[in-house]
Design a protein around this motif. Structure first.
Motif, short mmCIF file in Angstrom:
data_model
loop_
_atom_site.label_atom_id
_atom_site.label_comp_id
_atom_site.label_asym_id
_atom_site.label_seq_id
_atom_site.Cartn_x
_atom_site.Cartn_y
_atom_site.Cartn_z
N UNK A 187 0.76 -1.22 0.06
CA UNK A 187 0.00 0.13 -0.13
C UNK A 187 0.83 1.36 -0.11
N UNK A 188 2.00 1.14 -0.85
CA UNK A 188 2.96 2.32 -0.72
C UNK A 188 2.04 3.54 -1.27
N UNK A 189 2.56 4.88 -0.53
CA UNK A 189 1.85 6.15 -1.03
C UNK A 189 2.67 6.88 -2.32
N UNK A 190 3.94 6.58 -2.35
CA UNK A 190 4.94 7.04 -3.24
C UNK A 190 5.56 6.10 -4.13
N UNK A 191 6.61 6.42 -4.83
CA UNK A 191 7.27 5.57 -5.59
C UNK A 191 8.74 5.97 -5.78
N UNK A 192 9.64 4.96 -6.26
CA UNK A 192 10.87 5.01 -6.32
C UNK A 192 11.13 4.64 -7.76
N UNK A 193 11.83 5.52 -8.81
CA UNK A 193 12.19 5.06 -10.09
C UNK A 193 13.76 5.25 -10.28
N UNK A 194 14.71 4.15 -10.13
CA UNK A 194 15.87 4.41 -10.32
C UNK A 194 16.15 4.20 -11.94
N UNK A 195 17.43 4.86 -12.08
CA UNK A 195 17.46 4.73 -13.61
C UNK A 195 19.32 4.05 -13.94
N UNK A 196 19.13 2.83 -13.91
CA UNK A 196 20.62 2.00 -13.79
C UNK A 196 21.40 2.57 -14.91
N UNK A 209 13.44 14.91 -7.60
CA UNK A 209 14.50 14.15 -8.23
C UNK A 209 15.85 14.23 -7.54
N UNK A 210 16.76 13.45 -8.02
CA UNK A 210 18.12 13.52 -7.58
C UNK A 210 18.98 12.93 -8.29
N UNK A 211 20.42 12.86 -8.21
CA UNK A 211 21.41 11.91 -9.04
C UNK A 211 21.69 10.76 -8.31
N UNK A 212 21.56 10.75 -6.97
CA UNK A 212 22.22 9.66 -6.36
C UNK A 212 21.29 8.56 -6.14
N UNK A 213 21.54 7.21 -6.50
CA UNK A 213 20.52 6.07 -5.96
C UNK A 213 20.56 5.93 -4.58
N UNK A 214 21.62 5.92 -3.78
CA UNK A 214 21.78 5.75 -2.28
C UNK A 214 20.96 6.97 -1.65
N UNK A 215 20.93 8.05 -2.16
CA UNK A 215 20.16 9.19 -1.55
C UNK A 215 18.63 8.83 -1.74
N UNK A 216 18.35 8.40 -2.80
CA UNK A 216 16.95 8.34 -3.21
C UNK A 216 16.09 7.04 -2.61
N UNK A 217 16.82 6.15 -2.44
CA UNK A 217 16.27 4.74 -1.76
C UNK A 217 16.11 5.24 -0.39
N UNK A 218 16.78 6.05 0.18
CA UNK A 218 16.74 6.40 1.64
C UNK A 218 15.59 7.28 1.58
N UNK A 219 15.49 8.40 0.85
CA UNK A 219 14.53 9.25 0.89
C UNK A 219 13.10 8.59 0.53
N UNK A 220 12.97 7.62 -0.01
CA UNK A 220 11.63 7.04 -0.40
C UNK A 220 11.14 6.24 0.80
N UNK A 221 12.14 5.56 1.42
CA UNK A 221 11.82 4.92 2.53
C UNK A 221 11.53 5.77 3.74
N UNK A 222 11.99 7.02 3.72
CA UNK A 222 11.95 7.78 4.80
C UNK A 222 10.31 8.48 4.82
N UNK A 223 10.33 8.75 3.50
CA UNK A 223 8.69 9.56 3.26
C UNK A 223 7.58 8.35 3.46
N UNK A 224 7.90 7.13 3.25
CA UNK A 224 6.81 6.03 3.23
C UNK A 224 6.75 5.60 4.97
N UNK A 225 7.80 5.74 5.73
CA UNK A 225 7.95 5.71 7.15
C UNK A 225 7.14 6.75 7.70
N UNK A 226 7.21 7.98 7.05
CA UNK A 226 6.61 9.20 7.71
C UNK A 226 5.12 9.20 7.17
N UNK A 227 4.61 8.24 6.21
CA UNK A 227 3.26 8.11 6.07
C UNK A 227 2.99 9.38 4.79
#
Ligand SMILES: C[S@@+](CC[C@H](N)C(=O)[O-])C[C@H]1O[C@@H](n2cnc3c(N)ncnc32)[C@H](O)[C@@H]1O
Length: 374
Positions: free
Chosen positions: A117-126, A226-244
């Motif tokens: 039931x995620x509220x947002x999403x994460x789209x990384x570009x390998x 948006x950001x350039x860093x995958x490590x930054x974005x994975x954290x940001x996504x989980x952080x936002x989901x954890x905050x609801x």
């Protein structure tokens, strides 16, 4: 150290000893900022300029000579060396808890990202190769830099940014009502007639503090970041989901957005302009104008280091370029941003520069805004 106002599942949990070490760094930095750095300009007259004059038979003139003179002052050199050491101590004091707690944090981030039931999403570009001018430098000495990505599930860059930022900002943390987003939301109220943007883009979001603050402020708004860093974005996504709160994070370069023309009501960047070079900044400003809809608003907020009245003050403020890995600090300090915004497509009449008080404390922020004609 002041207790953070915001907890979430991926935030590193510091032990009492680690908190005490972080508190000591906060105290050292606060002391340097409040009581030592303010003396630098006076020290220029009493130590630096006389030492330069004794060596060269004349006063220092150019920025380079003023910097040479500063470095001839024992008081300035002591401050500079201590300030650099204090900056390095930030990363040691937050790196220890992060790497100790990393398995738990990584698992929490993985679970949050996999929640049905995620509220947002994460789209990384390998295929994305992070902007070399940022990826190649440990900006403000953050180990590994903004673009650090140690492979699948890595969230260290984001954790370092959030916890390091907490120590850097004297324990105030980047709470849900992130002060920089708070400043922009207040600007929307006071300068833009209380407009409630429904589609928002946050460019250069790092750990997603501002992005999450926009989403929390209006749960009906669709927030992209948006950001350039995958490590930054994975954290940001989980952080936002954890905050609801729902935020859609994308790995993307600010100079080449893949969003449609005219597709956002509000485009913001927070503290991005001083981290990128002139060409990248101009392209970012053009892209921001392209993706904002007619009648929509762009607001680029950043640090208030521009327009200092004397060359000595400007050189003193430029310390970060030379000693803190802030390769683009000076470029931002001296940039003609109104000209850049005009080149991006706005008319001068549409552009406003703002000197904004912080939500908390005595700090001030710079912002440049414009409304795209309807
Ligand atoms: C100082 S941080 C600001 C983060 C956040 N907006 C805040 O205020 O807390 C700058 C961020 O911009 C990102 N960045 C740098 N160059 C970029 C680019 N070309 N495109 C997108 N993001 C970029 C960096 O990775 C970093 O996370």
């Amino acid at each position: 150290m002041k207790v953070r106002d915001l907890q979430h599942a991926v935030l590193p949990r510091s032990s009492a000893e680690e908190q005490s070490r972080q508190g000591a760094v906060v105290a050292l930095r606060r002391f340097l900022n409040r009581h030592v750095r303010p003396r630098n300009v006076a020290v220029f007259d009493t130590e630096a300029a006389p030492a330069f004059a004794a060596a060269h038979g004349r006063q220092p003139q150019s920025p380079t000579e003023i910097q040479q003179a500063f470095l001839m002052s024992p008081s300035y050199r002591l401050w500079s060396a201590t300030n650099r050491a204090a900056q390095e101590m930030i990363w040691v004091s937050v790196g220890e808890p992060i790497y100790r707690d990393l398995d738990r944090m990584t698992e929490a981030a993985r679970d949050l990202a996999a929640t049905p039931g995620k509220l947002g999403s994460l789209a990384l570009d390998p295929t994305y190769d992070p902007s070399p001018e940022v990826a190649g430098v440990d900006i403000h000495l953050q180990p590994g830099g903004y673009a650090m990505d140690r492979g699948d599930n890595d969230i260290v860059a984001g954790a370092l940014y959030e916890l390091g930022g907490n120590v850097f900002s004297f324990g105030q943390g980047i709470g849900r009502g992130d002060s920089k987003a708070g400043v922009v939301l207040r600007l929307l109220d006071e300068h833009f007639g209380g407009v409630r943007p429904k589609r928002i883009l946050d460019i250069g979001c790092s750990a997603g503090a501002a992005s999450a603050a926009y989403a929390a402020n209006d749960p009906e708004a669709e927030v992209h970041a948006i950001d350039i860093g995958a490590g930054m974005l994975r954290y940001a996504h989980a952080r936002a989901e954890s905050l609801g709160v729902g935020v859609h994070f994308h790995q993307m370069d600010a100079s080449a957005l893949t969003f449609e023309d005219d597709s956002f009501d509000l485009v913001v960047s927070h503290n991005l302009m001083h981290e990128i070079g002139a060409e990248k900044r101009r392209a970012m400003l053009r892209e921001a104008r392209r993706v904002v809809r007619p009648g929509g608003i762009v607001i680029h907020q950043d640090i208030a280091i521009r327009g200092l009245p004397t060359l000595v003050q400007q050189v003193e403020r430029d310390w970060d370029t030379h000693f803190n890995g802030e390769a683009h600090w000076n470029t931002y300090q001296n940039a003609d941003l109104v000209a850049d915004m005009t080149a991006a497509g706005f008319t001068e009449a549409e552009i406003v520069e703002h000197d904004l008080p912080a939500i908390h404390g005595a700090n001030r922020w710079y912002a440049i805004s414009a409304t795209k004609p309807a």
